[in-house]
Design a protein around this motif. Structure first.
Motif, PDB file in Angstrom:
ATOM      1  N   ARG A 193       2.302  -1.006  -9.533  1.00  0.00           N
ATOM      2  CA  ARG A 193       1.689  -0.583  -8.276  1.00  0.00           C
ATOM      3  C   ARG A 193       0.389  -1.347  -8.017  1.00  0.00           C
ATOM      4  O   ARG A 193      -0.242  -1.852  -8.952  1.00  0.00           O
ATOM      5  CB  ARG A 193       1.392   0.919  -8.309  1.00  0.00           C
ATOM      6  N   THR A 194      -0.018  -1.414  -6.779  1.00  0.00           N
ATOM      7  CA  THR A 194      -1.317  -1.979  -6.442  1.00  0.00           C
ATOM      8  C   THR A 194      -2.406  -1.124  -7.075  1.00  0.00           C
ATOM      9  O   THR A 194      -2.334   0.105  -7.057  1.00  0.00           O
ATOM     10  CB  THR A 194      -1.496  -2.021  -4.914  1.00  0.00           C
ATOM     11  N   SER A 224       0.799  -1.223   0.000  1.00  0.00           N
ATOM     12  CA  SER A 224       0.000   0.000   0.000  1.00  0.00           C
ATOM     13  C   SER A 224       0.834   1.276   0.000  1.00  0.00           C
ATOM     14  O   SER A 224       0.277   2.374   0.044  1.00  0.00           O
ATOM     15  CB  SER A 224      -0.933   0.012   1.218  1.00  0.00           C
ATOM     16  N   GLU A 225       2.173   1.131  -0.061  1.00  0.00           N
ATOM     17  CA  GLU A 225       2.993   2.339  -0.052  1.00  0.00           C
ATOM     18  C   GLU A 225       2.900   3.106  -1.366  1.00  0.00           C
ATOM     19  O   GLU A 225       3.099   4.311  -1.422  1.00  0.00           O
ATOM     20  CB  GLU A 225       4.460   2.010   0.270  1.00  0.00           C
ATOM     21  N   ARG A 226       2.589   2.395  -2.463  1.00  0.00           N
ATOM     22  CA  ARG A 226       2.377   3.017  -3.766  1.00  0.00           C
ATOM     23  C   ARG A 226       1.199   2.321  -4.425  1.00  0.00           C
ATOM     24  O   ARG A 226       1.159   1.096  -4.472  1.00  0.00           O
ATOM     25  CB  ARG A 226       3.621   2.895  -4.656  1.00  0.00           C
ATOM     26  N   PHE A 227       0.244   3.098  -4.914  1.00  0.00           N
ATOM     27  CA  PHE A 227      -0.930   2.490  -5.547  1.00  0.00           C
ATOM     28  C   PHE A 227      -1.519   3.449  -6.566  1.00  0.00           C
ATOM     29  O   PHE A 227      -1.218   4.640  -6.589  1.00  0.00           O
ATOM     30  CB  PHE A 227      -1.978   2.109  -4.492  1.00  0.00           C
ATOM     31  N   THR A 228      -2.391   2.914  -7.422  1.00  0.00           N
ATOM     32  CA  THR A 228      -3.099   3.744  -8.384  1.00  0.00           C
ATOM     33  C   THR A 228      -4.595   3.484  -8.237  1.00  0.00           C
ATOM     34  O   THR A 228      -5.036   2.331  -8.166  1.00  0.00           O
ATOM     35  CB  THR A 228      -2.646   3.458  -9.831  1.00  0.00           C
ATOM     36  N   GLU A 276       1.382  -2.462 -15.062  1.00  0.00           N
ATOM     37  CA  GLU A 276       1.414  -1.622 -13.861  1.00  0.00           C
ATOM     38  C   GLU A 276       2.006  -2.387 -12.678  1.00  0.00           C
ATOM     39  O   GLU A 276       1.570  -3.481 -12.356  1.00  0.00           O
ATOM     40  CB  GLU A 276      -0.004  -1.150 -13.523  1.00  0.00           C
TER      41      GLU A 276
END
Length: 223
Positions: free
Chosen positions: A153-154, A126-130, A151
């Motif tokens: 990221r989450t 969850s530190e980087r997500f879209t 992609e």
């Protein structure tokens, strides 16, 4: 000068309404509501009695200029959606932008939104997500999924019950059957549920269980 307040409202559990949100709504000259009937029940619950006006995706282009004129004359307004934070897959962007362009102060209150709880309890990074919200319909959907195939990221999506299984099929085709994912539905409500597993496992689960409520899909990024 008057101010536009963007006021989040509970996505299910009324205890999530903040004291500040109640205070702002009680003091607003006008409350703009996505659905005045739905919002009327919420306001009645908290003993709030203020003038209301409908503001939704079907009329926002027609009424925004008039609302700006009224705020320039000194009226303070509070914008609420049916549930969650205005502007997040709900009306709000157009009026916010117009206020900024007109030099009218805008304040966004912190509060309920479905995407953050779903992300945090998914167990996925969850530190980087879209945040993708609702995918486009028809041809635009396939184009967007192709863009997301790589992609890392989450990814977070919103989906309605009647499209969930088809969307999971599209995800399996795009991201692969073993991609880790999580689905949360009815967040903060009595029948809140989060199911975690591969996309195939989630597809199997929801093909045999009721498709009720609003769904938030969290999909792990490509490794």
């Amino acid at each position: 000068m008057a101010t536009l307040f963007l006021v989040p409202t509970p996505i299910g559990n009324l205890d999530d309404m903040t004291q500040r949100a109640i205070k702002v709504l009680r003091e607003a000259d006008l409350i703009l509501a996505e659905d005045t009937r739905t919002s009327g029940k919420l306001l009645n619950h908290f003993g709030i009695s203020r003038p209301m006006q409908a503001y939704h995706m079907h009329n926002e282009h027609k009424v925004t200029d008039k609302l700006i004129d009224r705020m320039k004359e000194g009226e303070t307004m509070a914008l609420i959606s049916d549930a969650g934070t205005p502007g997040i897959s709900d009306p709000g962007f157009l009026l916010t932008r117009a206020c900024i362009e007109a030099g009218i102060p805008v304040q966004s209150l912190p509060g309920p939104t479905a995407l953050i709880p779903a992300l945090v309890n998914s167990g996925l990074p969850s530190e980087r997500f879209t945040f993708e919200g609702f995918l486009p319909l028809k041809k635009g959907r396939q184009t967007r999924l192709k863009e997301l195939a790589g992609e890392s990221r989450t990814m977070i999506f919103y989906e309605s019950p009647h499209k969930l299984l088809k969307t999971l099929d599209h995800f399996i085709d795009t991201f692969g059957p073993d991609r880790p994912a999580s689905i949360s539905r009815e967040l903060t409500k009595v029948y809140e549920e989060t199911v975690r597993g591969s996309l195939t496992e989630l597809r199997d689960y929801y093909s045999q269980n009721p498709l009720k409520g609003e769904f938030v899909l969290v999909v792990g990024g490509k490794k």
